[in-house]
Design an enzyme around this catalytic site. Structure first.
Site, PDB file in Angstrom:
ATOM      1  N   ASP A 183     -94.981 -11.035  18.841  1.00  0.00           N
ATOM      2  CA  ASP A 183     -96.438 -10.823  18.799  1.00  0.00           C
ATOM      3  C   ASP A 183     -96.758  -9.360  19.108  1.00  0.00           C
ATOM      4  O   ASP A 183     -96.145  -8.740  19.992  1.00  0.00           O
ATOM      5  CB  ASP A 183     -97.127 -11.748  19.820  1.00  0.00           C
ATOM      6  N   ILE A 184     -97.728  -8.832  18.383  1.00  0.00           N
ATOM      7  CA  ILE A 184     -98.093  -7.419  18.531  1.00  0.00           C
ATOM      8  C   ILE A 184     -98.869  -7.164  19.828  1.00  0.00           C
ATOM      9  O   ILE A 184     -98.890  -6.041  20.333  1.00  0.00           O
ATOM     10  CB  ILE A 184     -98.882  -6.957  17.271  1.00  0.00           C
ATOM     11  N   GLN A 239    -108.530 -19.769  17.667  1.00  0.00           N
ATOM     12  CA  GLN A 239    -107.564 -19.365  16.632  1.00  0.00           C
ATOM     13  C   GLN A 239    -108.151 -18.140  15.946  1.00  0.00           C
ATOM     14  O   GLN A 239    -109.295 -18.165  15.486  1.00  0.00           O
ATOM     15  CB  GLN A 239    -107.317 -20.482  15.602  1.00  0.00           C
ATOM     16  N   HIS A 264     -99.498 -20.861  13.149  1.00  0.00           N
ATOM     17  CA  HIS A 264     -98.445 -20.181  13.918  1.00  0.00           C
ATOM     18  C   HIS A 264     -98.261 -20.859  15.251  1.00  0.00           C
ATOM     19  O   HIS A 264     -99.228 -21.274  15.893  1.00  0.00           O
ATOM     20  CB  HIS A 264     -98.743 -18.690  14.089  1.00  0.00           C
ATOM     21  N   HIS A 281     -96.973 -20.221  18.986  1.00  0.00           N
ATOM     22  CA  HIS A 281     -96.616 -19.192  19.965  1.00  0.00           C
ATOM     23  C   HIS A 281     -95.500 -19.726  20.853  1.00  0.00           C
ATOM     24  O   HIS A 281     -95.589 -20.874  21.336  1.00  0.00           O
ATOM     25  CB  HIS A 281     -97.793 -18.909  20.909  1.00  0.00           C
TER      26      HIS A 281
HETATM   27  P1  5GP Z   1    -104.250 -16.986  17.671  1.00  0.00           P
HETATM   28  O1  5GP Z   1    -104.741 -17.028  16.247  1.00  0.00           O
HETATM   29  O2  5GP Z   1    -103.361 -18.131  18.017  1.00  0.00           O
HETATM   30  O3  5GP Z   1    -105.377 -16.826  18.657  1.00  0.00           O
HETATM   31  O4  5GP Z   1    -103.378 -15.688  17.851  1.00  0.00           O
HETATM   32  C1  5GP Z   1    -102.997 -14.828  16.837  1.00  0.00           C
HETATM   33  C2  5GP Z   1    -101.885 -13.955  17.389  1.00  0.00           C
HETATM   34  O5  5GP Z   1    -101.400 -13.123  16.341  1.00  0.00           O
HETATM   35  C3  5GP Z   1    -102.321 -13.052  18.534  1.00  0.00           C
HETATM   36  O6  5GP Z   1    -101.488 -13.282  19.651  1.00  0.00           O
HETATM   37  C4  5GP Z   1    -102.147 -11.637  17.958  1.00  0.00           C
HETATM   38  O7  5GP Z   1    -101.709 -10.724  18.920  1.00  0.00           O
HETATM   39  C5  5GP Z   1    -101.117 -11.847  16.865  1.00  0.00           C
HETATM   40  N1  5GP Z   1    -101.236 -10.908  15.775  1.00  0.00           N
HETATM   41  C6  5GP Z   1    -102.360 -10.624  15.075  1.00  0.00           C
HETATM   42  N2  5GP Z   1    -102.090  -9.716  14.117  1.00  0.00           N
HETATM   43  C7  5GP Z   1    -100.761  -9.452  14.200  1.00  0.00           C
HETATM   44  C8  5GP Z   1     -99.886  -8.585  13.455  1.00  0.00           C
HETATM   45  O8  5GP Z   1    -100.275  -7.890  12.529  1.00  0.00           O
HETATM   46  N3  5GP Z   1     -98.589  -8.581  13.831  1.00  0.00           N
HETATM   47  C9  5GP Z   1     -98.116  -9.346  14.850  1.00  0.00           C
HETATM   48  N4  5GP Z   1     -96.816  -9.251  15.149  1.00  0.00           N
HETATM   49  N5  5GP Z   1     -98.912 -10.169  15.571  1.00  0.00           N
HETATM   50  C10 5GP Z   1    -100.214 -10.209  15.248  1.00  0.00           C
END
Ligand code: 5GP
Ligand code: ZN
Length: 140
Positions: A31-32, A94, A100, A102
């Protein structure tokens, strides 16, 4: 591939990622914005928004891959535990609308993970029982 989907772009190699695992159906990368050291995302290569949409084969492949990845995490990071988190819908935060999972390790000696602790409040057993009956009837 879904236009304007950041994870589809990662799958297509149009956006770079810190890749740690790949197979026919699955891609996994760090994760970034990590919540903890080693915070990893496991995604299906085929676009699906969430658990409602994802094909069963892709879902199984994501979870099979997560078992391999969590084994590597254990050997490399020796975590006290790993939280698995998967959000479905904007109403539960989300942000990236491509399924995805985690995998969030808590490395020894680091801060507790906010995603793994919440206040324990006993529920109303009558309400719980009624809802269980309704859901079970839908699934039966
Ligand atoms: P959620 O949708 O479950 O809230 O989280 C999305 C996750 O994707 C976040 O933890 C965010 O940091 C990660 N994320 C968003 N864009 C990117 C990206 O371009 N690269 C990576 N490696 N992670 C990303
Ligand atoms: Zn996508």
């Amino acid at each position: 591939m879904e236009e304007d989907c950041i994870f589809c772009k990662i799958v297509a190699g149009q956006i770079p990622c810190a890749k740690i695992y790949e197979d026919e159906k699955v891609l996994s990368f760090l994760d970034i914005n990590p919540i903890s050291e080693g915070h990893t995302l496991v995604i299906p290569k085929a676009h699906a928004e969430n658990l409602w949409e994802i094909a069963e084969g892709d879902l199984a492949a994501v979870h099979r891959a997560s078992k391999k990845i969590i084994q590597a995490m254990k050997e490399v990071l020796n975590p006290e535990g790993v939280a698995c988190l998967q959000l479905n819908g904007r109403g539960v935060n989300q942000v990236v609308m491509h399924y995805h999972l985690h995998l969030i390790p808590r490395v020894k000696g680091s801060d507790p993970l906010p995603v793994s602790s919440w206040e324990i409040k006993p529920g109303n057993q009558e309400v719980i029982g009624r809802l269980a009956e309704i859901l079970a009837a839908k699934l039966g």
